[in-house]
Write a protein that holds these residues in place. Structure first.
Motif, PDB file in Angstrom:
ATOM      1  N   ARG A 124      -8.731  -0.797  -0.163  1.00 59.95           N
ATOM      2  CA  ARG A 124      -9.256  -1.156   1.156  1.00 59.95           C
ATOM      3  C   ARG A 124     -10.453  -2.089   1.017  1.00 59.95           C
ATOM      4  O   ARG A 124     -10.610  -3.035   1.799  1.00 59.95           O
ATOM      5  CB  ARG A 124      -9.634   0.108   1.924  1.00 59.95           C
ATOM      6  N   MET A 201       0.054  -0.402  -0.322  1.00 57.68           N
ATOM      7  CA  MET A 201      -1.116  -1.273  -0.276  1.00 57.68           C
ATOM      8  C   MET A 201      -1.116  -2.281  -1.420  1.00 57.68           C
ATOM      9  O   MET A 201      -1.962  -3.185  -1.452  1.00 57.68           O
ATOM     10  CB  MET A 201      -2.402  -0.444  -0.358  1.00 57.68           C
ATOM     11  N   TYR A 220      -1.757  -6.836   2.109  1.00 56.05           N
ATOM     12  CA  TYR A 220      -1.302  -5.733   1.272  1.00 56.05           C
ATOM     13  C   TYR A 220      -0.659  -6.242  -0.015  1.00 56.05           C
ATOM     14  O   TYR A 220      -0.837  -5.653  -1.083  1.00 56.05           O
ATOM     15  CB  TYR A 220      -0.281  -4.874   2.034  1.00 56.05           C
TER      16      TYR A 220
END
Length: 253
Positions: A124, A201, A220
């Motif tokens: 992230r 991800m 991603y």
């Protein structure tokens, strides 16, 4: 997936699962996977990405997804709490090994994948880095503060991701040597489901079975060279088997 609004969901009994509508957020997908595997029915409730979600905050005390609300019990947001709830309410095979050492290994792998400074956390940071570099954005800046995204944590992410991926690949190889196709023991566990969901991800499944929006698929799939070098094909093959055998396709969000 059909979502209820917060106002609609508040009045209902039972288990309500708040998810970011329209996107495969890995923590939300993992929550869906463990609840479905344990045959725990839930009502999906919409949270909007990058929005204030004031009604959700007033109801649960939280703005982000996933959130589990069961009757009048306190809302749950952590991956571990949601997993234990699925174990408590569900039926059929457990996602946690009975042997205490194997159980600890399973939970430890889940922590490396979904916990603070884990795979999802660091990935992230990488994904947010590109957006933050585009210029000031109050919503993004607030999110960066929430998850402690800084130049230092962004720079440290590739090495940490490579460490986690290398460890997962080594564990799979060790398991294969003893004749198992799973990360822990001889049966599917929470660690397998978590890896499958969080792998999106790094290498999203194809669009025909994973209809994610283009604005998310690009970030991603765009990994740095250090992370990609550690993404062993064995891990992706394992991910594909877990989706085919235990989670199901196509994805619905």
């Amino acid at each position: 997936m059909h979502y209820l609004t917060v106002a609609e969901a508040q009045a209902l009994p039972g288990l309500r699962l708040v998810l970011t509508a329209g996107v495969p957020g890995p923590w939300g997908e993992a929550a869906k996977a463990v609840l479905a595997f344990r045959k725990v029915p839930f009502t999906p409730v919409a949270q909007q990405a990058m929005a204030p979600n004031e009604d959700l905050l007033a109801w649960t005390g939280h703005r982000n997804a996933p959130i589990v609300c069961l009757d009048d019990e306190p809302p749950l947001t952590g991956w571990h709490d949601i997993l234990l709830l699925a174990e408590r309410l569900g039926q059929g095979p457990s996602l946690l090994p009975a042997d205490p050492v194997q159980r600890a290994l399973c939970l430890g792998l889940c922590l490396e994948i979904a916990g603070r400074d884990g795979l999802g956390w660091n990935r992230r940071h990488q994904i947010m880095a590109a957006s933050l570099s585009a210029g000031p954005d109050p919503a993004l800046d607030a999110l960066a503060r929430t998850y402690h995204v800084t130049p230092a944590t962004i720079a440290a992410a590739p090495a940490r991701l490579a460490q986690i991926l290398s460890g997962l690949a080594a564990q799979l190889r060790q398991q294969a040597d003893r004749g198992s196709g799973y990360l822990v023991g001889d049966m599917v566990s929470a660690a397998d489901l978590f890896w499958a969901c969080f792998s999106m991800m790094l290498a999203p499944l194809p669009q025909d079975v994973n209809p994610m929006p283009d604005w998310l698929r690009g970030p991603y799939a765009d990994c740095d060279p250090v992370t990609m070098a550690a993404l062993d094909p064995l891990l992706i093959a394992h991910r594909d088997r877990i989706y085919a055998r235990h989670i199901g396709l196509p994805l619905d969000y």
